[in-house]
Each structure stands twice: as structure tokens, then as C-alpha cells.
Design an enzyme around this catalytic site. Structure first.
Site, PDB file in Angstrom:
ATOM      1  N   ARG A  41      42.496  30.400  37.896  1.00 18.89           N
ATOM      2  CA  ARG A  41      41.471  31.420  37.607  1.00 18.89           C
ATOM      3  C   ARG A  41      40.912  31.102  36.232  1.00 18.89           C
ATOM      4  NH1 ARG A  41      41.697  37.865  38.458  1.00 18.89           N
ATOM      5  NH2 ARG A  41      41.186  37.062  40.524  1.00 18.89           N
ATOM      6  N   ASP A 100      31.365  45.840  43.265  1.00 17.53           N
ATOM      7  CA  ASP A 100      32.304  45.187  42.337  1.00 17.53           C
ATOM      8  C   ASP A 100      32.005  45.788  40.962  1.00 17.53           C
ATOM      9  OD1 ASP A 100      33.973  43.370  40.987  1.00 17.53           O
ATOM     10  OD2 ASP A 100      32.601  41.669  41.196  1.00 17.53           O
ATOM     11  N   ARG A 128      44.331  39.821  51.411  1.00 17.81           N
ATOM     12  CA  ARG A 128      44.414  38.720  50.453  1.00 17.81           C
ATOM     13  C   ARG A 128      45.649  37.874  50.749  1.00 17.81           C
ATOM     14  NH1 ARG A 128      41.729  38.932  45.595  1.00 17.81           N
ATOM     15  NH2 ARG A 128      42.414  36.764  45.556  1.00 17.81           N
ATOM     16  N   GLN A 172      38.831  35.811  47.751  1.00 20.49           N
ATOM     17  CA  GLN A 172      38.452  37.202  47.992  1.00 20.49           C
ATOM     18  C   GLN A 172      37.596  37.310  49.251  1.00 20.49           C
ATOM     19  OE1 GLN A 172      39.216  40.123  46.079  1.00 20.49           O
ATOM     20  NE2 GLN A 172      38.427  40.990  47.974  1.00 20.49           N
ATOM     21  N   HIS A 197      34.410  33.404  44.111  1.00 18.46           N
ATOM     22  CA  HIS A 197      35.742  33.983  44.357  1.00 18.46           C
ATOM     23  C   HIS A 197      36.047  33.805  45.845  1.00 18.46           C
ATOM     24  CE1 HIS A 197      39.328  36.086  43.700  1.00 18.46           C
ATOM     25  NE2 HIS A 197      38.903  37.289  43.384  1.00 18.46           N
ATOM     26  N   CYS A 244      36.398  44.609  45.889  1.00 21.23           N
ATOM     27  CA  CYS A 244      37.440  43.604  45.673  1.00 21.23           C
ATOM     28  C   CYS A 244      38.601  44.159  44.848  1.00 21.23           C
ATOM     29  CB  CYS A 244      36.838  42.382  44.985  1.00 21.23           C
ATOM     30  SG  CYS A 244      35.897  42.770  43.504  1.00 21.23           S
TER      31      CYS A 244
HETATM   32  N1  NVA Z   1      33.370  40.114  39.235  1.00 19.48           N
HETATM   33  C1  NVA Z   1      34.717  40.464  38.849  1.00 19.48           C
HETATM   34  C2  NVA Z   1      35.670  40.272  39.974  1.00 19.48           C
HETATM   35  C3  NVA Z   1      37.083  40.712  39.712  1.00 19.48           C
HETATM   36  C4  NVA Z   1      38.002  40.451  40.860  1.00 19.48           C
HETATM   37  C5  NVA Z   1      35.110  39.630  37.648  1.00 19.48           C
HETATM   38  O1  NVA Z   1      34.747  38.448  37.606  1.00 19.48           O
HETATM   39  O2  NVA Z   1      35.760  40.153  36.743  1.00 19.48           O
HETATM   40  N1   CP Z   2      40.237  41.175  43.540  1.00 20.60           N
HETATM   41  C1   CP Z   2      40.949  40.436  42.676  1.00 20.60           C
HETATM   42  O1   CP Z   2      40.769  39.229  42.540  1.00 20.60           O
HETATM   43  O2   CP Z   2      41.884  41.140  42.001  1.00 20.60           O
HETATM   44  P1   CP Z   2      42.692  40.606  40.732  1.00 20.60           P
HETATM   45  O3   CP Z   2      41.700  40.423  39.631  1.00 20.60           O
HETATM   46  O4   CP Z   2      43.703  41.687  40.431  1.00 20.60           O
HETATM   47  O5   CP Z   2      43.348  39.312  41.085  1.00 20.60           O
END
Ligand code: NVA
Ligand code: CP
Length: 317
Positions: A114, A236, A304, A144, A141, A276
Site C-alpha cells: 500500500r 468513499d 475482501r 477493493q 484499489h 469501501c
Molecule cells: N480513497 C481512500 C480509500 C481508502 C480505502 C484513500 O485513498 O484513502
Molecule cells: N477499504 C480499505 O481498503 O480499508 P483499509 O484502509 O482499512 O484497508
């Protein structure tokens, strides 16, 4: 062959030919179809592949926080017979990213990362001899969206012809939904404020997929137009991880795009609500909507795990 031997044999999983999941484009449409089928099978028979990844290990690298992604990858590999190690912190500060890739590929069988930048995922993949999996970047993502499609298919028995409206920032989560929804024949509408539209290259690729699969992709600044007739309303956070300095301005800009009961009433009568997670109640969604009977957010979160087990089997078995 005895019954014991038959039950111990690991079933064969389909494969992802590219050997990586750096973005949604690493997986073909038919591989995505296989992944969704395998994810459903794993949900029904959670122990069917319990020994398939015995002695396989994942490196989990996180530059940003995570609950769902981290824990479901840890559980997924453990439930398939393997294990994971975790490293939290910046990638490429203490030593070059290419060196990190060439350490981890000596110890473990896949790297799940990530990152802030998509280029970090791409660089890990360029230097790693083992599969690299995108666990969220600024652009995509994918993991997801696999769980999202699984959830939608469970609710509507199919994906083709289903209209999904994503309300919010046209970034990572929206991009993966556009790409994967379009190629499953869905109608994807992105409703976002001016200046927060999806990336042009992702839009072009999604339109191409939609044309092939009989779906459609559209972008509008008019949220009521976007959700009209939608079977799925998805949102989101307005401020993604790493954008905290812009939070106040984003709240002002995105407030007309809140998913509340009034907006849900503009969607199809049998519409479901997806997010998400994590959610900021009172910002992108009201408490009433996320807690309503229309909300399927915890099915999504559960999926997930199943979808990532399918992904790991397809990359590592
Ligand atoms: N768009 C959000 C998704 C979190 C799962 C982010 O990038 O923080
Ligand atoms: N939806 C998602 O990716 O959650 P986290 O940020 O908790 O991994």
C-alpha cells in the site's frame, strides 16, 4: 485412491498470466471472471484450499494505515496454509525501492504494498522476481473493487446491466470500479465536483472496456443525474489518506455530494449502498444511510477476505 488422499489433494485454481496485480490492468477480463467465481466458491467452502499455499509467505508493506486490507491479507494467506510478515512505514526512504524488492523476493513469495504513489508499486514489480500486489495506491484499489463486484453480484445475481453510481472523488476507488465494472458490462456513472473527475487515461480505458462488454461509463457533476436509476450507490471519503491538508476545502466542495436518504430516494427502489470503509459519518454518508437496510458495507468488508484468497490462489498456487 483412498478418500483421505482425495480430500488432502489441493484443488487447481485458475491463474493470472501477468504474474502481478500492480493495477486492475494486470488481470484480464476472463481472469477477473474466474477470480469472482473462485471468491464465491471460497465463501461457500472456506477450507477447500486450506493447504494450497502451505509454506508460502507474503511481505505486507504499508506506507499508510489499514484495517481491512492488512487483516484480510494476513487472514487470507493463513487460511490457505501460509503466513505473512508486515512492515509499516515509508518505502524508499531508508534504502532504494529496488533494493527492498530484491530483499523481499529472497525471503517471501509475494509482495503486497500500500503506497502513496503508483510508481512505487510499479518499481517494486520491476525489480521483484515474485508477484507484487497493489493494496491501494493514489491511482488504484483493485482488491477493493473485486470484493465490491462480488457483493453486487450476490445481491443482483449478475453484473451486466447493473448501474453503479460512484459519488465523490474520482480517484483510486472510483478508478478501479470504472475499469472492472465496465468490463463486466455494468453501467458506471461517476458523480463528482468539478476538478475531481477521474484520470483521463483511466476513463479512456474504461470506455474501451465498456464498449467491448456492452456496458457504459459516464462522468457528471450533477449528482441527481448520476444516481438516477442506480442499483448501487457507492461513496468513499472526501479526503483520502495523504490529503489531510486539503480536508477543509474538500468538505466545502463535496458537501452537495453527501449520500443521504434524499439522494438514496433518487436511486432505484431496490438500490443498495456501498462504501469501501472507513467511513466518515456526517460527511460523505449519513449515519441513517450507512445503518439502513440498503447498506451492504459489511458484506463488502467480508468479501475482501474471500476475494483476496482467490487472488492469492491465482497468483501463487
Ligand atoms: N480513497 C481512500 C480509500 C481508502 C480505502 C484513500 O485513498 O484513502
Ligand atoms: N477499504 C480499505 O481498503 O480499508 P483499509 O484502509 O482499512 O484497508
Amino acid at each position: 485412491m483412498s478418500a483421505a488422499l482425495v480430500s488432502e489433494a489441493s484443488p487447481q485454481a485458475p491463474v493470472i498470466a501477468s504474474g502481478d496485480l500492480t493495477s486492475d490492468l494486470s488481470i484480464t477480463s476472463s481472469e477477473l471472471r474466474d477470480l469472482l467465481s473462485l471468491a464465491s466458491e471460497l465463501k461457500l467452502n472456506p477450507t477447500r484450499y486450506a493447504a494450497s499455499l502451505k509454506h508460502r509467505y507474503l511481505s505486507l508493506l504499508f506506507e499508510k494505515p489499514s484495517l481491512r486490507t492488512r487483516l484480510t491479507f494476513e487472514l487470507a494467506i493463513k487460511q490457505l496454509g501460509g503466513d505473512a510478515v508486515v512492515s509499516i512505514g515509508p518505502i524508499g526512504d531508508r534504502e532504494p525501492t529496488k533494493d527492498i524488492a530484491r530483499n523481499l523476493d529472497r525471503w517471501t513469495n509475494a509482495i503486497v504494498a500500500r503506497t502513496f504513489l503508483q510508481s512505487t508499486i510499479d518499481e517494486l514489480a520491476a525489480w521483484s522476481s515474485v508477484p507484487v500486489i497493489n493494496a491501494l495506491s493514489d491511482m488504484y484499489h483493485p482488491c477493493q473493487s473485486f470484493a465490491d463486484l462480488q457483493t453486487i453480484e450476490e445481491r443482483f445475481d449478475s453484473l451486466a446491466g447493473i448501474k453503479l453510481c460512484f459519488v465523490g472523488d474520482g480517484n483510486n476507488v472510483a478508478h478501479s470500479l470504472m475499469l472492472n465494472g465496465a468490463r463486466m458490462g455494468m453501467h458506471i456513472s461517476i458523480a463528482c465536483p468539478k476538478g475531481y473527475e477521474p484520470n483521463m487515461h483511466v476513463l479512456d480505458q474504461s470506455l474501451h472496456f465498456a464498449q467491448q462488454a456492452g456496458g457504459s461509463v459516464s462522468v457528471t457533476n450533477d449528482v441527481n443525474e448520476g444516481v438516477s436509476g442506480a442499483h448501487v450507490v457507492y461513496t468513499d471519503v472526501w479526503t483520502s489518506m495523504g490529503q489531510e491538508a486539503e480536508a477543509e476545502e474538500r468538505i466545502r466542495t463535496f458537501t452537495p455530494y453527501q449520500v443521504n436518504s434524499e439522494l438514496m430516494a433518487a436511486a432505484s427502489r431496490d438500490a443498495i449502498f456501498l462504501h469501501c470503509l472507513p467511513a466518515k459519518r456526517g460527511q460523505e454518508v449519513t449515519d441513517a444511510v450507512i445503518e439502513s437496510n440498503q447498506s451492504a458495507v459489511f458484506d463488502q468488508a467480508e468479501n475482501r477476505l474471500h476475494a483476496q484468497k482467490a487472488l492469492l490462489l491465482m497468483l501463487l498456487a
